[in-house]
Design an enzyme around this catalytic site. Structure first.
Site, PDB file in Angstrom:
ATOM      1  CG  HIS A 575      -1.849   1.175   1.284  1.00 32.38           C
ATOM      2  ND1 HIS A 575      -2.382   1.629   2.466  1.00 32.38           N
ATOM      3  CD2 HIS A 575      -2.283   2.030   0.336  1.00 32.38           C
ATOM      4  CE1 HIS A 575      -3.126   2.689   2.224  1.00 32.38           C
ATOM      5  NE2 HIS A 575      -3.084   2.954   0.940  1.00 32.38           N
ATOM      6  CG  HIS A 580       0.201   6.192  -0.607  1.00 33.07           C
ATOM      7  ND1 HIS A 580      -0.515   7.327  -0.288  1.00 33.07           N
ATOM      8  CD2 HIS A 580      -0.666   5.157  -0.468  1.00 33.07           C
ATOM      9  CE1 HIS A 580      -1.753   7.000   0.022  1.00 33.07           C
ATOM     10  NE2 HIS A 580      -1.871   5.685  -0.077  1.00 33.07           N
ATOM     11  CG  HIS A 767      -4.591   3.736  -3.633  1.00 30.89           C
ATOM     12  ND1 HIS A 767      -5.766   4.401  -3.328  1.00 30.89           N
ATOM     13  CD2 HIS A 767      -3.791   3.859  -2.545  1.00 30.89           C
ATOM     14  CE1 HIS A 767      -5.667   4.914  -2.118  1.00 30.89           C
ATOM     15  NE2 HIS A 767      -4.490   4.597  -1.614  1.00 30.89           N
ATOM     16  CG  ASN A 771      -7.084   3.061   0.885  1.00 31.47           C
ATOM     17  OD1 ASN A 771      -6.266   3.298   1.780  1.00 31.47           O
ATOM     18  ND2 ASN A 771      -8.225   3.722   0.792  1.00 31.47           N
ATOM     19  CB  ILE A 916      -7.975   8.329   0.920  1.00 32.32           C
ATOM     20  CG1 ILE A 916      -8.289   8.268   2.411  1.00 32.32           C
ATOM     21  CG2 ILE A 916      -8.130   6.971   0.279  1.00 32.32           C
ATOM     22  CD1 ILE A 916      -8.382   9.580   3.089  1.00 32.32           C
TER      23      ILE A 916
END
Length: 916
Positions: A575, A580, A767, A771, A916
Site C-alpha cells: 500500500h 503512494h 490502490h 485501500n 486517501i
C-alpha cells in the site's frame, strides 16, 4: 455541426452582445442547459444516443458581428473588436472571521481599482514587436456586487478589445490585486471565429502582494512541444521554470513549486534519541523521493529536517491541497475517531487490568448494531463519573460512541475463524497480491546464510502430504495445486530488533495452500521462523491443521501471526510503498517537466489529484516516529525500514503492471488464446479476474490516446518534455535505483503506452484494491491483527499452563490491546472512507473542456462506457455460485474493483488517484 458543438462545449453565455442574434449554428436545446450560472454537465455517449466517429478538430460557434465586419477589412487596416470572458470561480462554503473581513475589504477596494485583471495572449507573434499579440487588459466586472452570493460557483465577466488580426487565443494571464486568493475553475472566451475557447484552470490565484507575477493559463488545445505555436513557446518554457523553482528557501503554503527531497523528516531528534529515525533515501537506505518543503534542519541533527506538527499543515504546492469538501470529510472523521475512542480511553485510564480484551464479546461491544450489552456493563458503572454522565453515555452508546460493524462480520460473524475464509482472503481480501505459486518444495530463502542462518525451510513432506487429496508433492507441484504466502525474507532480518521492543512479538511466516478440486484454497501448513539468535528448537517451527482442542488454539495463534505479517507487508510495502511513495516522483516530475498543454499531462492530471497532500499528511501523522503506523503495527519503530528494504530488494517498476505481476508470482502464464493474453492458475481469483478487466480498459484507452499523438517512435524520441519527465522521475525521483537494468526504455509509442498504463493502474485500481477494504476487513481486529504481543507457547514455557487453562484469554492477550485496537480501527475507518468529491475511474470533471481534441473526447467517452460495462460484469460475477471465492453462504462479494461508489466506507469504488 451540432454534434461537434455538444462534444466540445458550446457557449457558456446566452444573449451575449458579442454573439449574432441569428445564432443559426447553435442548438437551442443545448443552449438552455448551459446558462451563465450553470455548471457544464457530462452526458455519457450511450445516454446521448450518439455514436461518434470522425469529427472536426476545431469547435464551431457563432461569430461576433464585430469580427465578421473586421474580417472584411484588409490586414493593413485591422480594426478592433470586443470579445467576452466568462470566469467560473468556486467559492468556499465556510469562512473564518478573518477571511470574511478580507472578502468584504476586497469588495470595497475592487471599486477603486484593486481588482482582478485579465490579459488575452494570441498563439501568434506580432511581427512588429516580435512578441505574442496581446489584448488590452480587461477588468473583471461585478466582483463587489456578487460578494454575498451563496452559490458554490459564481460566474464573472470581462470584456477584451483585440485587433482583427489577433489570431486564435492560446493563453490568458490573471492578476489578482485583491488581498485574498480565489479558486479559478475555468475561463471561457467568446467572440472569436474559432468558437468558444476554453481555459481549464482549477487553480488558486494568489494575491499580487504575495506573488507579484501574473498567473498564466493555457487553452485546452493540446500541443506537443515541437508543435507549440510561436506565440506560446516562451510562455510554455517560463511556466515550467516557475513550477520547478530554484531549489532554495523555505516553501510558503501559497507556493506552486514542485521539487524533490529525501525522507529526513519522519523523526524528531530534538525530542531525544528515541524519537530520531534514519534518513530514507540515499545510498545507505534507498527510497523514493518526496516533495521538498525547504524547512530548516533540526537543532540536534543537521541532516534531519525540522518537524511540523498538527494542526499546522505540511507544505505541498497550493493546488495539491485538499479542496474544502475533502478537508471537511477528514475533519469529520477525526472528530468521529475521538468519540469512538472516548469510552475505551476512559476505561483504560481509570480501571485496573486495562490492556486486554477479556472476551470476544468485549470486542463486539465496540460496534453499533451488536445485540450484546455494550456500554451498559458493570465496567462502565465503575468509572468515577457522575451518574447522569454515565446515563448519557449509555443512551448514546448505539450512536456516536460506537463503530460501524465491519463488513467481515455482516454475513457470517464467525467466518474469520474458518480456514477457508483465511485462505479466501489471500486472493479476495485486502491484500491479494502476495500469494505465489509454490515452485519448489521445500521453499528456500534468498537471505545470506552467514547472517540469517540456514536457507532451508523446516517444512517437510510429512507436514503436507496428508492434505493433498491423495497426490504426491511432485504431482501437486506439477499440476499447479500448491501456493505460498511467504513473508520469511522480508521479516527475518528485522526480528531480533522487533522482538526486543516492549509488547511486540513476531515470526517470519510462510503459509502453504492447496487448491481444492472446487477451486478454493485451504491452508495446510504454517512455518514460523525466528532469527538464528533464538534457541535451535525454536528457530523454525511448523504448525499444521488441528487434530484436537490444544492444536486448534495453536493453529489459531499461528494464523493470527500470519495475518499480522500480512497486515504489515500490506500496509508498509504494497500500500504505502508501491502506490503512494513510488508514485510521488512521477507526479513531481510531471508538474516540473510537462506543460499543462502537453497531451500526456492532460492524460495523467486526474490520476495525480491529492496524492502529494495525502503523502504529506502521512509523513506528519502516520509513518512518522511514534505515529499511527509505528504504534499499531508489530514492527514498531522499524516499520519504515522494512518499507525501504522492500524498495531496495523487491520493487521493480517493470513488474508493477498487473499482467507482469501475475506472471512474476507464477499466478498466471502467458497464453495468447486468452482474452488478456494470460491464463490464471486459479480460475476463481477475484482480484485478478476483475483487475484484468480494469487493466484491459485502461490499456486500450491509453493506447488509443498515445497513438493519436505519437504515430511513430521518432515523435516519442523527439518530445523533449516527455523524455525529460521520464528521465527525471527515474534519475532524480528514484535516484537510488536509477542504474537498475530493468527500467523500461521510452523510445516507442508502445513503450509510452506501457509506462502510462502502469502508472494509471497503480494510482487507480491497484490502490483501490489495497485501500478501501481496510476497515471492512481489518476493522474487526481478530480477523487481521496489525500487531501481535505474544509468541506461541511451547510446552516448556512457564506461560504454557496459562494457555492450557484459558486459551481464549491467552489468544486475546496476544492480539493488540484495547487502545491499540481502537486507535487502529479509527485510522483504517478514515482511510477506507470515500469523500463526496471523489472522482472515479471513467469520470472526469468538465469532460467536454479538459481537452480541445474532439477525437480524444470521443475516446474518453468510450473508455467510460467500457468501465460501466465492467461494473455490470462484476455484479454478475458476484452472483454466480460457481465462483465460490466471491459467492456463497457467508461469503463476501468481491467489490473492491467495482468502479463506482457513494461516499463513506463502502468496500468498493476506484478513484482516479491515490487520494486517501
Amino acid at each position: 455541426m451540432a454534434v461537434v458543438k455538444e462534444i466540445m462545449g458550446c457557449s457558456m453565455v446566452d444573449g451575449s452582445s458579442f454573439v449574432s442574434s441569428s445564432k443559426v449554428l447553435l442548438n437551442h436545446g443545448f443552449q438552455q442547459r448551459n446558462q451563465l450560472l450553470g455548471r457544464p454537465l457530462w452526458v455519457p455517449l450511450e445516454k446521448r444516443g450518439l455514436h461518434l466517429r470522425r469529427v472536426v478538430r476545431q469547435p464551431v460557434a457563432a461569430v461576433s458581428e464585430d469580427l465578421m465586419k473586421a474580417s472584411a477589412v484588409p490586414a493593413e487596416k485591422a480594426v478592433k473588436f470586443k470579445v467576452r470572458a466568462v470566469l467560473t470561480v468556486k467559492k468556499k462554503n465556510k469562512e473564518d472571521l478573518k477571511e470574511t473581513l478580507v472578502k468584504h475589504l476586497d469588495s470595497l477596494t475592487d471599486k477603486i481599482g484593486r481588482n482582478v485583471v485579465l490579459e488575452l495572449i494570441s498563439t501568434e507573434i506580432d511581427p512588429k514587436t516580435r512578441a505574442p499579440r496581446k489584448s488590452t487588459p480587461a477588468v473583471v466586472k461585478d466582483w463587489s456586487k456578487k460578494t454575498n452570493i451563496k452559490a458554490e460557483r459564481v460566474n464573472y465577466t470581462a470584456e477584451f478589445t483585440v485587433d482583427s488580426n489577433f489570431g486564435d487565443p492560446g493563453a490568458i494571464t490573471v492578476t489578482n490585486k485583491h488581498q485574498k486568493e480565489f479558486f479559478l475553475e475555468s475561463i471561457t472566451i467568446e467572440g472569436f471565429a474559432c468558437g468558444p475557447v476554453h481555459f481549464p484552470c482549477n487553480s488558486w490565484v494568489q494575491s499580487k502582494k504575495d506573488h507579484p507575477g501574473k498567473r498564466l493559463f493555457f487553452s485546452n488545445k493540446p500541443y506537443l512541444p515541437g508543435e507549440t505555436p510561436a506565440g506560446l513557446r516562451a510562455l510554455r518554457e517560463q511556466e515550467l521554470r516557475d513550477l520547478r523553482g530554484d531549489g532554495k528557501g523555505v516553501r510558503k503554503l501559497s507556493d506552486r513549486i514542485y521539487d524533490y527531497d529525501v525522507y529526513n523528516d519522519l523523526g524528531n531528534p530534538d525530542n531525544g534519541i528515541n524519537s530520531a529515525r534514519p534518513m530514507l533515501g540515499g545510498e545507505k537506505i534507498p527510497f523514493p523521493r518526496r516533495c521538498r518543503t525547504g524547512r530548516p534542519p533540526s537543532e540536534t541533527d543537521m541532516h534531519a529536517e525540522s518537524r511540523v506538527e498538527q494542526p499546522f499543515p505540511m507544505y505541498v504546492p497550493r493546488d495539491e491541497q485538499f479542496e474544502e469538501v475533502k478537508q471537511d470529510t477528514f475533519s469529520d472523521m477525526r472528530a468521529k475517531a475521538v468519540l469512538h475512542n472516548l469510552i475505551p480511553g476512559l476505561k483504560a485510564s481509570m480501571l485496573a487490568d486495562k490492556q486486554d480484551f477479556k472476551l470476544f464479546t468485549d470486542i463486539d461491544c465496540l460496534y453499533k448494531d451488536d445485540s450484546k450489552v455494550g456500554l451498559h456493563d458493570e465496567q462502565l458503572k465503575k468509572l468515577p463519573l457522575p451518574p447522569k454522565v454515565i446515563d448519557t453515555i449509555q443512551e448514546s452508546s448505539q450512536g456516536i460512541f460506537r463503530y460501524n460493524t465491519p463488513k467481515i462480520l455482516t454475513k457470517d460473524k464467525f467466518a474469520w475463524l474458518r480456514d477457508d475464509e483465511f485462505a479466501r482472503q489471500a486472493i479476495a481480501g485486502i491484500n491479494p497480491v502476495n500469494i505465489e505459486k509454490l515452485k519448489v518444495f521445500p521453499p528456500v530463502s534468498n537471505l545470506d546464510p552467514e547472517i540469517h542462518g540456514p536457507q532451508e525451510s523446516a517444512l517437510k513432506e510429512e507436514h503436507i502430504v496428508g492434505h493433498l487429496n491423495g497426490m504426491t508433492i511432485e504431482q501437486a507441484l506439477e499440476e499447479n495445486k500448491l501456493f505460498i504466502v511467504d513473508f520469511h525474507d522480508i521479516y527475518l532480518p528485522f526480528l531480533d530488533r522487533i522482538n526486543s521492543l516492549d509488547g511486540r512479538k513476531a515470526y517470519a511466516t510462510r503459509t502453504i495452500f492447496f487448491l481444492t478440486p472446487v477451486g478454493t484454497l485451504k491452508p495446510i501448513a504454517i512455518e514460523l521462523s525466528l532469527p538464528p539468535s533464538a534457541p535451535i528448537t525454536r528457530a523454525k517451527r511448523v504448525i499444521t491443521p488441528p487434530v484436537d482442542a490444544t492444536s486448534d488454539w495453536t493453529w489459531k495463534l499461528a494464523k493470527a501471526h500470519v495475518c499480522s505479517n500480512d497486515a504489515g507487508v500490506h500496509q508498509l510495502v504494497n500500500h504505502w510503498l508501491r502506490t503512494h511513495a513510488c508514485m510521488e516522483p512521477f507526479i513531481l516530475a510531471a508538474h516540473r517537466q510537462l506543460s499543462a498543454m502537453h497531451p500526456i499531462f492532460k492524460l495523467l492530471d486526474p490520476h495525480m489529484r491529492y496524492t502529494l497532500e495525502i503523502n504529506g499528511m502521512a509523513r506528519q501523522t502516520l509513518i512518522n516516529a511514534d505515529g499511527v503506523i509505528e504504534s499499531c503495527f508489530t514492527p514498531g519503530r522499524y516499520c519504515m525500514e522494512i518499507s525501504a528494504s522492500a524498495y531496495k530488494n523487491f520493487w521493480r517498476f517493470d513488474l508493477e503492471g498487473l499482467p507482469a505481476d501475475l506472471i512474476r508470482r507464477g499466478m498466471a502464464v502467458p497464453d495468447p488464446a486468452q482474452p488478456h493474453g494470460l491464463k490464471l492458475l486459479i480460475e476463481d481469483y477475484p482480484y485478478a479476474n476483475d483487475g484484468l478487466l480494469i487493466w484491459g480498459a485502461i490499456e486500450n484507452w491509453v493506447k488509443t490516446y498515445v497513438a493519436h499523438y505519437y504515430p511513430s517512435p521518432s515523435v516519442v524520441i523527439s518530445d523533449r518534455e516527455l523524455q525529460a519527465w521520464y528521465s527525471e522521475a527515474v534519475n532524480v525521483g528514484h535516484a537510488d535505483l536509477r542504474h537498475a537494468a530493468w527500467w523500461p526504455s521510452l523510445s516507442t509509442p508502445d513503450d509510452l503506452a506501457s509506462i502510462l498504463t502502469t502508472l494509471i493502474w497503480l494510482a487507480s485500481a491497484q490502490h483501490a484494491a489495497l485501500n478501501f477494504g481496510q476497515y471492512p476487513y481489518g476493522g474487526y481486529v481478530p480477523n487481521r491483527p496489525p500487531l501481535m504481543r505474544r509468541l506461541i507457547p511451547e510446552p516448556t514455557d512457564p506461560e504454557y499452563t496459562n494457555f492450557l487453562n484459558d486459551p481464549q484469554r491467552y489468544y486475546l492477550s496476544a492480539l493488540p490491546g484495547v487502545l491499540q485496537s481502537t486507535s487502529f480501527m479509527a485510522v483504517v475507518d478514515t482511510l477506507s472512507t470515500h469523500s463526496p468529491d471523489e472522482e472515479y475511474i471513467g469520470e472526469r470533471n468538465h469532460p467536454s473542456t479538459w481537452s480541445g481534441d474532439a477525437e480524444i473526447i470521443e475516446a474518453s467517452y468510450e473508455f467510460s462506457a467500457e468501465i460501466r460495462r465492467i461494473e455490470k460484469e462484476i455484479e454478475k460475477r458476484n452472483a454466480e455460485f460457481s465462483r465460490r471465492n466471491r459467492c456463497g453462504a457467508g461469503v463476501l462479494p468481491y467489490e473492491l474493483l467495482a468502479p463506482s461508489s457513494g461516499p463513506g466506507v463502502t468496500c468498493r469504488g476506484i478513484p482516479n488517484s491515490v487520494s486517501i
